[in-house]
Design a protein around this motif. Sequence first.
Motif, PDB file in Angstrom:
ATOM      1  N   SER A  65       0.825  -1.215   0.000  1.00  0.00           N
ATOM      2  CA  SER A  65       0.000   0.000   0.000  1.00  0.00           C
ATOM      3  C   SER A  65       0.854   1.258   0.000  1.00  0.00           C
ATOM      4  O   SER A  65       0.326   2.367  -0.087  1.00  0.00           O
ATOM      5  CB  SER A  65      -0.942   0.011   1.206  1.00  0.00           C
ATOM      6  N   GLY A  66       2.176   1.090   0.061  1.00  0.00           N
ATOM      7  CA  GLY A  66       3.100   2.212  -0.024  1.00  0.00           C
ATOM      8  C   GLY A  66       4.270   1.870  -0.923  1.00  0.00           C
ATOM      9  O   GLY A  66       4.595   0.693  -1.122  1.00  0.00           O
ATOM     10  N   ASN A  90      -0.316 -10.440  -9.285  1.00  0.00           N
ATOM     11  CA  ASN A  90      -0.684  -9.523  -8.207  1.00  0.00           C
ATOM     12  C   ASN A  90      -2.059  -9.907  -7.655  1.00  0.00           C
ATOM     13  O   ASN A  90      -3.092  -9.535  -8.193  1.00  0.00           O
ATOM     14  CB  ASN A  90      -0.719  -8.076  -8.698  1.00  0.00           C
ATOM     15  N   ALA A  91      -2.028 -10.682  -6.567  1.00  0.00           N
ATOM     16  CA  ALA A  91      -3.273 -11.152  -5.956  1.00  0.00           C
ATOM     17  C   ALA A  91      -3.608 -10.423  -4.668  1.00  0.00           C
ATOM     18  O   ALA A  91      -4.612 -10.729  -4.021  1.00  0.00           O
ATOM     19  CB  ALA A  91      -3.183 -12.659  -5.690  1.00  0.00           C
ATOM     20  N   ALA A  92      -2.781  -9.474  -4.256  1.00  0.00           N
ATOM     21  CA  ALA A  92      -2.995  -8.774  -2.991  1.00  0.00           C
ATOM     22  C   ALA A  92      -4.216  -7.872  -3.067  1.00  0.00           C
ATOM     23  O   ALA A  92      -4.503  -7.279  -4.101  1.00  0.00           O
ATOM     24  CB  ALA A  92      -1.760  -7.946  -2.635  1.00  0.00           C
ATOM     25  N   GLY A  93      -4.937  -7.766  -1.951  1.00  0.00           N
ATOM     26  CA  GLY A  93      -6.081  -6.858  -1.898  1.00  0.00           C
ATOM     27  C   GLY A  93      -7.015  -7.192  -0.759  1.00  0.00           C
ATOM     28  O   GLY A  93      -6.979  -8.296  -0.214  1.00  0.00           O
ATOM     29  N   ALA A 112      -9.010   2.069  -0.299  1.00  0.00           N
ATOM     30  CA  ALA A 112      -9.311   1.115  -1.362  1.00  0.00           C
ATOM     31  C   ALA A 112      -8.346   1.267  -2.533  1.00  0.00           C
ATOM     32  O   ALA A 112      -7.855   0.279  -3.093  1.00  0.00           O
ATOM     33  CB  ALA A 112     -10.748   1.300  -1.838  1.00  0.00           C
ATOM     34  N   LEU A 113      -8.056   2.484  -2.904  1.00  0.00           N
ATOM     35  CA  LEU A 113      -7.128   2.718  -4.011  1.00  0.00           C
ATOM     36  C   LEU A 113      -5.722   2.258  -3.661  1.00  0.00           C
ATOM     37  O   LEU A 113      -5.021   1.667  -4.495  1.00  0.00           O
ATOM     38  CB  LEU A 113      -7.122   4.200  -4.380  1.00  0.00           C
ATOM     39  N   GLN A 114      -5.304   2.502  -2.413  1.00  0.00           N
ATOM     40  CA  GLN A 114      -3.954   2.145  -2.003  1.00  0.00           C
ATOM     41  C   GLN A 114      -3.766   0.644  -1.835  1.00  0.00           C
ATOM     42  O   GLN A 114      -2.652   0.140  -1.992  1.00  0.00           O
ATOM     43  CB  GLN A 114      -3.582   2.856  -0.687  1.00  0.00           C
ATOM     44  N   TYR A 157     -14.197  -0.531  -3.336  1.00  0.00           N
ATOM     45  CA  TYR A 157     -13.544  -1.743  -3.831  1.00  0.00           C
ATOM     46  C   TYR A 157     -13.852  -1.949  -5.316  1.00  0.00           C
ATOM     47  O   TYR A 157     -12.957  -2.240  -6.121  1.00  0.00           O
ATOM     48  CB  TYR A 157     -14.031  -2.942  -3.012  1.00  0.00           C
ATOM     49  N   ALA A 158     -15.112  -1.775  -5.694  1.00  0.00           N
ATOM     50  CA  ALA A 158     -15.525  -1.966  -7.083  1.00  0.00           C
ATOM     51  C   ALA A 158     -14.797  -0.989  -8.007  1.00  0.00           C
ATOM     52  O   ALA A 158     -14.330  -1.370  -9.088  1.00  0.00           O
ATOM     53  CB  ALA A 158     -17.034  -1.801  -7.212  1.00  0.00           C
ATOM     54  N   ALA A 159     -14.713   0.265  -7.589  1.00  0.00           N
ATOM     55  CA  ALA A 159     -14.042   1.270  -8.418  1.00  0.00           C
ATOM     56  C   ALA A 159     -12.559   0.957  -8.567  1.00  0.00           C
ATOM     57  O   ALA A 159     -11.982   1.088  -9.659  1.00  0.00           O
ATOM     58  CB  ALA A 159     -14.238   2.653  -7.806  1.00  0.00           C
ATOM     59  N   ALA A 160     -11.925   0.528  -7.475  1.00  0.00           N
ATOM     60  CA  ALA A 160     -10.503   0.188  -7.532  1.00  0.00           C
ATOM     61  C   ALA A 160     -10.265  -1.006  -8.452  1.00  0.00           C
ATOM     62  O   ALA A 160      -9.317  -1.017  -9.248  1.00  0.00           O
ATOM     63  CB  ALA A 160      -9.978  -0.103  -6.129  1.00  0.00           C
ATOM     64  N   LYS A 161     -11.137  -2.016  -8.378  1.00  0.00           N
ATOM     65  CA  LYS A 161     -10.970  -3.201  -9.213  1.00  0.00           C
ATOM     66  C   LYS A 161     -11.279  -2.904 -10.677  1.00  0.00           C
ATOM     67  O   LYS A 161     -10.714  -3.539 -11.586  1.00  0.00           O
ATOM     68  CB  LYS A 161     -11.846  -4.334  -8.688  1.00  0.00           C
ATOM     69  N   ALA A 162     -12.169  -1.946 -10.932  1.00  0.00           N
ATOM     70  CA  ALA A 162     -12.378  -1.504 -12.316  1.00  0.00           C
ATOM     71  C   ALA A 162     -11.106  -0.834 -12.832  1.00  0.00           C
ATOM     72  O   ALA A 162     -10.741  -0.982 -14.008  1.00  0.00           O
ATOM     73  CB  ALA A 162     -13.559  -0.543 -12.388  1.00  0.00           C
ATOM     74  N   GLY A 163     -10.436  -0.122 -11.948  1.00  0.00           N
ATOM     75  CA  GLY A 163      -9.155   0.477 -12.318  1.00  0.00           C
ATOM     76  C   GLY A 163      -8.113  -0.567 -12.678  1.00  0.00           C
ATOM     77  O   GLY A 163      -7.330  -0.386 -13.614  1.00  0.00           O
ATOM     78  N   VAL A 164      -8.098  -1.677 -11.942  1.00  0.00           N
ATOM     79  CA  VAL A 164      -7.162  -2.765 -12.248  1.00  0.00           C
ATOM     80  C   VAL A 164      -7.443  -3.335 -13.631  1.00  0.00           C
ATOM     81  O   VAL A 164      -6.519  -3.598 -14.411  1.00  0.00           O
ATOM     82  CB  VAL A 164      -7.265  -3.873 -11.176  1.00  0.00           C
TER      83      VAL A 164
END
Length: 268
Positions: A65-66, A90-93, A112-114, A157-164
């Motif tokens: 996250s950093g 990358n399975a972390a989350g 969520a983004l981090q 979470y949904a928005a971050a995963k859409a970003g992925v």
Amino acid sequence: MDLGIKGRVAVVTGGDSGMGYKTAEMLLQEGVKVVLTDIDEAQVQAAAKTLATFGEVKAVAADLSGQAGADTLAAFANAAFDAKPTILVNAAGITGASGDFLDIDDAGWLEALQTDLMPAVRTARAFIPGMRKAGWGRVVLFSSEDAVQPYVEELPYAAAKAGVMNLAKGLSKAYGPDGVLVNAVAPAFIATPMTDAQMDKKAKEKGVSFDEAIEQTLDEERPGIVAKRRGKAEEVAAMVLFLCSDRASFITGSFVRVDGGSVMTVGG
């Protein structure tokens, strides 16, 4: 089936349990050397000790996250074996902040983004240069069904995963010409410690058993899952393994759903 990846080095984040762990196990069984990472030192070292029965594995704790955690991982992974990593999973989350949209503050969104988007950014930035130099690479990023079928109580979470998902597509365009193939997988309701915790919480809130909580979730929130069960970590890992292989040499920029039919549309 020979997957053509024996002797390669893979980095697997979120690897001390669940889908990351199973992916590492399957990679090791194919003769891949694995660098395993997660946030908890004791847990990731214990996981690596168990996985060592399958092949060569080394572990390091890193908080992705950093940027400092990503730097720690990159330095360790690049020195871990006699070859540089050419596979990244990358399975972390985590699910992170949840509830009514109006009750989630900026801190919840930034968390969520981090934890769900930026680790994918940081690890890809760390390891794609080496893949380009090698002329061969595989990157598999974990997105989610939430990316295309968001649940209203999990919007950060949904928005971050859409970003992925979008990141994977963009990286595939940028570095495909260099031999680096990038894809995203989208699991849904898999039996992992994360969904175990969700079902434990629901069982307590509803006054029902753990199994009844799962049944209610399938009926009320995941009606598209035709098998009427949670998925298994190894069912996701099998797809990840294929995408990491030479057999997937014409697959890049894809968003592969491993969801038992949970997403109820053709698109996405």
